[in-house]
Design an enzyme around this catalytic site. Structure first.
Site, PDB file in Angstrom:
ATOM      1  CD  GLU A  18     -12.558 -25.996 -65.656  1.00  0.00           C
ATOM      2  OE1 GLU A  18     -13.287 -25.071 -66.100  1.00  0.00           O
ATOM      3  OE2 GLU A  18     -11.326 -25.879 -65.455  1.00  0.00           O
ATOM      4  N   PRO A  21      -9.288 -34.591 -67.344  1.00  0.00           N
ATOM      5  CG  PRO A  21      -9.236 -34.815 -69.653  1.00  0.00           C
ATOM      6  CD  PRO A  21      -9.049 -33.805 -68.567  1.00  0.00           C
ATOM      7  CE  LYS A  23      -0.706 -35.550 -65.225  1.00  0.00           C
ATOM      8  NZ  LYS A  23      -0.709 -35.185 -66.637  1.00  0.00           N
ATOM      9  CG  HIS A  78     -12.442 -26.635 -71.306  1.00  0.00           C
ATOM     10  ND1 HIS A  78     -11.584 -26.010 -70.425  1.00  0.00           N
ATOM     11  CD2 HIS A  78     -13.669 -26.536 -70.745  1.00  0.00           C
ATOM     12  CE1 HIS A  78     -12.246 -25.555 -69.385  1.00  0.00           C
ATOM     13  NE2 HIS A  78     -13.530 -25.878 -69.549  1.00  0.00           N
ATOM     14  CE1 TYR A 149      -7.560 -15.760 -68.782  1.00  0.00           C
ATOM     15  CE2 TYR A 149      -8.677 -15.094 -70.809  1.00  0.00           C
ATOM     16  CZ  TYR A 149      -7.974 -16.035 -70.082  1.00  0.00           C
ATOM     17  OH  TYR A 149      -7.683 -17.258 -70.648  1.00  0.00           O
ATOM     18  CD  GLN A 180      -7.302 -15.644 -64.435  1.00  0.00           C
ATOM     19  OE1 GLN A 180      -7.468 -14.451 -64.224  1.00  0.00           O
ATOM     20  NE2 GLN A 180      -6.110 -16.150 -64.702  1.00  0.00           N
TER      21      GLN A 180
END
Length: 551
Positions: A18, A21, A23, A78, A149, A180
């Site tokens: 995972e 992006p 900055k 996502h 979760y 999670q």
């Protein structure tokens, strides 16, 4: 190919990555190099996160398109529904189609601040609503995943109700589940068995995050309330002052966790990388999952004081090099403010004048309150050593967000200031970062400009920017046996301006905890519009003249 089909075909252990992006543009370019190298390790798929309210939409879509089409890795995008209307969702889904991405992880996302005054966009309140929305418009075109979760969602104290909602979410049209992060294999396996007994038949992949640093681990546990085995806590406490030992422990624990999961019948894991590389590669090599083993990962060489091959050694959130793919992990977990309106008013009060804000910061420095709108943890121990000066300047309306004292050759094993391998010495320049109201700023700026040992950066909400610096300034460095000088903490124009956007956004989030017609809302918006964010570095690290600037 749909991810559900790939997962169904797996008959041997697998892993996935995972990313978030970056900055900055340079961070994105360097992340592409990193993903290309990591793709050779053989991930089954990669996932790319989505900023709250679509804040990273363009960069997320660009990154997904590159992973899918350029690097040839099955990609999961996502997508959150919080603060996203149907037009924004349609644009994101059409962008995914154009990029060749057929896998979506449907999430609710962080709730908006000031939820008492919030209305769900187009009726999309929960992740299940988003799953149904995608199904209604695109049928079976997209393979849709949802989050699970194992220990229950942090916002729902009724764990059984939370589990029932999760089952309903899966049955609303989900094809797979990513959990999670977990730190205990049996916690996940017991939850997975409960899911199967409740009729959840889709693939479930556990989330694993190797510990990268003691501070990032503490912050993660604080935000997610994830259960940490006592043995791991004890082992971590023993080495917390040694950053290299923390990373080594992170590799060992993640490796043991993956092996335990595999022994208990769990074939795959989803690795949250935080855009870092070396630790993840070491974990995969340790458990024998890496397809291509390299003796040394060759990093891109950058101009400037920090080489890219030390980025992964001691990641330091927003204070690292802004060209690093991992820069900005301080906000990678979503919105900064975790309080609801009532709790925020109790802890932070109802400010209506500058003295109210100054009092809030003074109470934070005194450890009378546990957080600020810009910090969800108490003041760090090293800043507590300068608490008397911090108290003084906050009373004068210099509202401090970050600070550190000057250090001259402190042993790397020092329990408060030490970091890195044993046998070394660490140094640092004193710095203070603060908000300064418009009435105080001109005199402050004059003193900064007349002090040759001071480097400063200043910006306001409108975008005005001032500095006397011509390049990056190292705030912290370490000298260790048998290796080059390490500079993990920097301030430069790029990372300062990237943080500026988040810092002023937090003013808005705080204001939106109050009614738009309230005196508190109007005061906070007006104050944010007029104040300056200023970072001050005293380059004479053997002296303590920085406090003379604050009068």
């Amino acid at each position: 190919m749909k991810l559900s089909e790939r997962l169904a075909q797996q008959n041997k252990p697998f892993f996935s990555f995972e990313y978030f992006p970056p900055k900055t543009e340079q961070g994105l370019v360097n992340l592409y190099d990193r993903i290309e190298r990591m793709s050779k390790l053989g991930p089954l798929f990669v996932a790319v996160t989505w900023g709250a309210g679509g804040g990273t939409a363009l960069r997320t879509l660009e990154l997904c398109g590159a992973c899918q089409s350029v690097f040839g890795i099955e990609t999961v995008m996502h997508l959150t529904c919080t603060n996203m209307d149907s037009k924004m969702l349609d644009a994101a889904l059409e962008g995914a189609k154009t990029a060749g991405v057929r896998n979506i992880l449907a999430l609710r996302g962080d709730p908006p601040r000031g939820e008492e005054y919030w209305t769900a966009c187009d009726g999309l309140t929960h992740a299940a609503d988003l799953v149904q929305y995608i199904r209604a418009r695109y049928g079976d075109y997209f393979c849709i995943g949802v989050a699970g979760y194992p220990e229950g969602h942090i916002e729902n104290t009724d764990k059984e109700e939370d589990f029932r909602r999760f089952v309903e979410k899966v049955h609303s049209g989900a094809d797979f589940v990513v959990s999670q992060i977990v730190y205990d294999a049996r916690t996940f396996v017991e939850w997975e068995r409960k899911c199967r007994a409740a009729g959840v038949a889709v693939p479930i992949v556990p989330g694993v995050l190797p510990i990268q640093s003691y501070q990032s681990f503490r912050r993660l546990v604080h935000l997610t309330k994830v259960n940490v085995p006592e043995e791991l806590r004890s082992r971590l406490e023993l080495v917390k002052a040694n950053d290299q030992a923390v990373k080594d422990l992170g590799v060992r624990h993640a490796s043991e966790l993956i092996e335990d999961l595999n022994t208990l019948g769990v074939k795959g894991v989803h690795l949250t990388t935080l855009n870092l590389e070396h630790t993840v590669q070491r974990v995969l090599e340790h458990v024998g999952l890496a397809r291509e083993k390299e003796e040394r990962v060759v990093q891109p060489q950058l101009a400037g004081p920090v080489r890219a091959d030390v980025w992964d050694d001691f990641p330091n959130g927003r204070w690292g090099d802004a060209r690093s793919p991992a820069f900005g992990t301080v906000s990678a977990w979503g919105a900064m403010l975790k309080f609801d309106t009532r709790e925020a008013s109790r802890v932070w009060g109802r400010p209506r004048e500058l003295a109210d804000i100054s009092s809030l910061f003074v109470r934070y420095v005194a450890n009378e309150i546990p957080s600020l709108p810009w910090s969800d943890e108490p003041l760090l121990p090293e800043s507590q050593e300068i608490s008397a000066e911090l108290t003084r300047i906050n009373q004068l309306h210099y509202w401090t967000l970050a600070s550190q004292p000057a250090l001259d050759a402190v042993p790397s094993t020092d329990p408060t200031h030490g970091w890195g391998p044993r046998g070394g010495y660490v140094y640092q320049k004193a710095f203070v970062e603060c908000f300064v109201p418009a009435a105080v700023f001109p005199g402050f700026l004059s003193r900064l400009q007349s002090s040759p040992q001071i480097t400063y950066y200043a910006a306001n909400q409108r975008g005005d920017f001032l500095t006397n610096s011509s390049g990056a300034t190292a705030l912290t460095w370490g000298v260790f046996p048998g290796r080059s000088v390490v500079q993990p903490t920097l301030i430069d124009k790029m990372n300062f301006l990237a943080w500026r956007a988040e810092a002023f956004a937090a003013w808005r989030e705080w204001a939106e905890m109050f009614s738009p017609e309230s005196p508190e809302y109007l005061f906070l918006c007006e104050t944010a519009a007029e104040c300056w964010l200023v970072n001050v570095v005293d380059n004479e690290f053997k002296k303590h003249g920085i406090w003379e600037m604050f009068q």
